[in-house]
Design an enzyme around this catalytic site. Structure first.
Site, PDB file in Angstrom:
ATOM      1  N   HIS A  60       0.835  -1.202   0.000  1.00  0.00           N
ATOM      2  CA  HIS A  60       0.000   0.000   0.000  1.00  0.00           C
ATOM      3  C   HIS A  60       0.871   1.254   0.000  1.00  0.00           C
ATOM      4  O   HIS A  60       0.568   2.238  -0.684  1.00  0.00           O
ATOM      5  CB  HIS A  60      -0.926  -0.029   1.217  1.00  0.00           C
ATOM      6  CG  HIS A  60      -1.691   1.234   1.408  1.00  0.00           C
ATOM      7  ND1 HIS A  60      -1.381   2.147   2.386  1.00  0.00           N
ATOM      8  CD2 HIS A  60      -2.756   1.745   0.741  1.00  0.00           C
ATOM      9  CE1 HIS A  60      -2.215   3.165   2.315  1.00  0.00           C
ATOM     10  NE2 HIS A  60      -3.068   2.948   1.327  1.00  0.00           N
ATOM     11  N   GLU A  63       2.138   1.843  -3.396  1.00  0.00           N
ATOM     12  CA  GLU A  63       1.074   2.413  -4.231  1.00  0.00           C
ATOM     13  C   GLU A  63       1.083   3.938  -4.137  1.00  0.00           C
ATOM     14  O   GLU A  63       0.982   4.634  -5.145  1.00  0.00           O
ATOM     15  CB  GLU A  63      -0.285   1.854  -3.803  1.00  0.00           C
ATOM     16  CG  GLU A  63      -1.468   2.454  -4.558  1.00  0.00           C
ATOM     17  CD  GLU A  63      -2.697   2.611  -3.694  1.00  0.00           C
ATOM     18  OE1 GLU A  63      -3.279   3.715  -3.700  1.00  0.00           O
ATOM     19  OE2 GLU A  63      -3.078   1.645  -3.000  1.00  0.00           O
TER      20      GLU A  63
END
Length: 448
Positions: A60, A63
């Site tokens: 994450h 990302e």
């Protein structure tokens, strides 16, 4: 490299065209000519379930960092260029994938390919940008989990329900891990997983498949593949008895969450068990006429909310969930017993033909409705391909659901919804400090 026209063999469903570049990038194209728009998604086979201890949430975090620029396109340029061309873009991270997408007018598709191909191998990761984004992710975690009692309960619940499966860790990561990320951690994770041979490019919209693959070859074809070692299997060990936990958090209402260990489409043997569990979830929670709504909310008035959930498209064994908030004057234990009674009835008695038909009709209608969306069509193809099932499963779904029998629904209820594989979490509401007003969240990319 010359590109030959797609053969009918490459369009196995009649609508989805598949092509794999020499560097391993898989391309899926579905032509949908109803509007002059196109959705482009790049899916990477990596998510929180791939992460070892100490760096949970790093997929994450990466990302977020994927929007911090390359040498050719500095931080902010990616989003500016997409917006300048009238497009929308974002990204999402899950347990089993990380994906990036753009929605554009069809003639602008090449812009998406140029930008995504650049950051697939040329990301410029900087320590100072990580320091900024750490604050964003920490705030995101506070807003999405720490300040939301149900989300906090879900997180604690998963940590207890799973013993050694990576699904015990939150997608966003544990706070202590987030605080200790180093730029070297991000660089290693990026180099390990972000490569054409670990990605799927999905395009749905008003395009010609040959043209799309020609453009993709031009922009992605020169990227070097990586040596990617498959993630080691992390099979959850058998549970040998029920587990219970209580989460104390500031909240207005109590809440109960129950989860049974069940197979998913990738792990079910025989395969029909996953489809039967999907139908079972619909019997319990598929609209106002479903059992939980008609019996526990409106009938017995035991709950103000009651839900069932099952995700058959996980990469690893997962949970069949039941959850709810008890009505005024009722306790979480009253609701727990009522939910267990609904499970017992499914184990003892066959569901009625009318109930079975209702769920099947809803599945067929939802499938038609969702395929109105280019984005959903791309999501479905990308997800199935990324978790290892193959995109062809998308075209089997309605047919397989229609084959499920009442006897199969009862069989999976008897086999899997058992006490020894059950975990129960109770949210015990604590007084809310009205003076502690949450700050507005910082901007940034987020997991869906």
């Amino acid at each position: 490299m010359l590109l030959s026209p797609l053969s009918t063999a490459e369009a196995q469903s009649g609508t989805v065209y598949e092509h794999t570049l020499e560097n391993g990038l898989k391309i899926l194209v579905r032509e949908d000519h109803r509007a002059p728009v196109v959705v482009s998604q790049v899916w990477y086979k990596v998510g929180s379930s791939y992460e070892p201890g100490g760096i949970t949430g790093i997929s994450h975090m990466l990302e977020h960092m994927m929007f911090k620029g390359t040498k050719d396109y500095p931080a902010g340029e990616f989003s500016r260029i997409v917006a300048e061309n009238g497009g929308q873009e974002n990204a999402f991270t899950g347990a089993d994938y990380t994906a990036y997408f753009q929605t554009l007018e069809k003639s602008r598709l090449e812009i998406s390919f140029k930008l995504e191909a650049d950051r697939m191998r040329n990301l410029d990761l900087k320590a100072e940008e990580l320091e900024k984004e750490l604050q964003v992710v920490t705030e995101e975690r506070r807003m999405r989990t720490d300040d939301k009692p149900r989300a906090k309960t879900h997180e604690q619940f998963a940590a207890v329900a799973f013993t050694n499966s990576p699904y015990q860790n939150p997608v966003i990561g544990w706070p202590s891990d987030i605080a200790r990320y180093k730029i070297e951690d991000l660089q290693a994770w990026y180099q390990k997983w972000y490569a054409p041979n670990n990605a799927t490019l999905v395009v749905v919209g008003d395009v010609q498949a040959d043209d799309v693959i020609g453009l993709a070859t031009r922009h992605f074809g020169g990227l070097k593949p990586s040596e990617i070692q498959p993630a080691k299997p992390q099979d959850e060990i058998p549970q040998v008895g029920p587990r219970k936990l209580t989460v104390k958090a500031p909240a207005q209402l109590p809440y109960v969450m129950m989860g049974y260990k069940v197979p998913v489409l990738k792990t079910a043997r025989p395969e029909w068990e996953a489809y039967a569990l999907e139908v079972l979830a619909g019997i319990l929670d598929g609209g106002n006429s479903a059992r939980l709504s008609s019996r526990l909310i409106r009938g017995k008035q035991l709950a103000v909310s009651a839900n069932a959930d099952y995700d058959m498209t996980s990469r690893l064994q997962d949970l069949f969930l039941l959850e709810g908030t008890p009505a005024d004057g009722k306790s979480v234990f009253d609701l727990e017993y009522a939910l267990k009674d609904e499970v017992a009835q499914l184990q003892n008695d066959l569901v009625t033909p009318d109930e079975l038909q209702r769920v099947k009709a809803q599945v067929a209608a939802n499938d038609v409705f969702q395929k109105d969306s280019n984005f959903y069509q791309a999501m479905q193809l990308g997800l199935l391909e990324t978790i290892g099932l193959g995109w062809q499963k998308a075209d089997e779904y309605v047919q397989k659901i229609n084959q499920v029998t009442a006897e199969q629904v009862r069989a999976v209820a008897r086999k899997y919804l058992i006490e020894d594989s059950l975990t129960v979490a109770y949210l015990d509401p604590q007084p809310i400090n009205e003076t502690a007003k949450p700050n507005k969240t910082a901007g940034g990319r987020h997991a869906f």
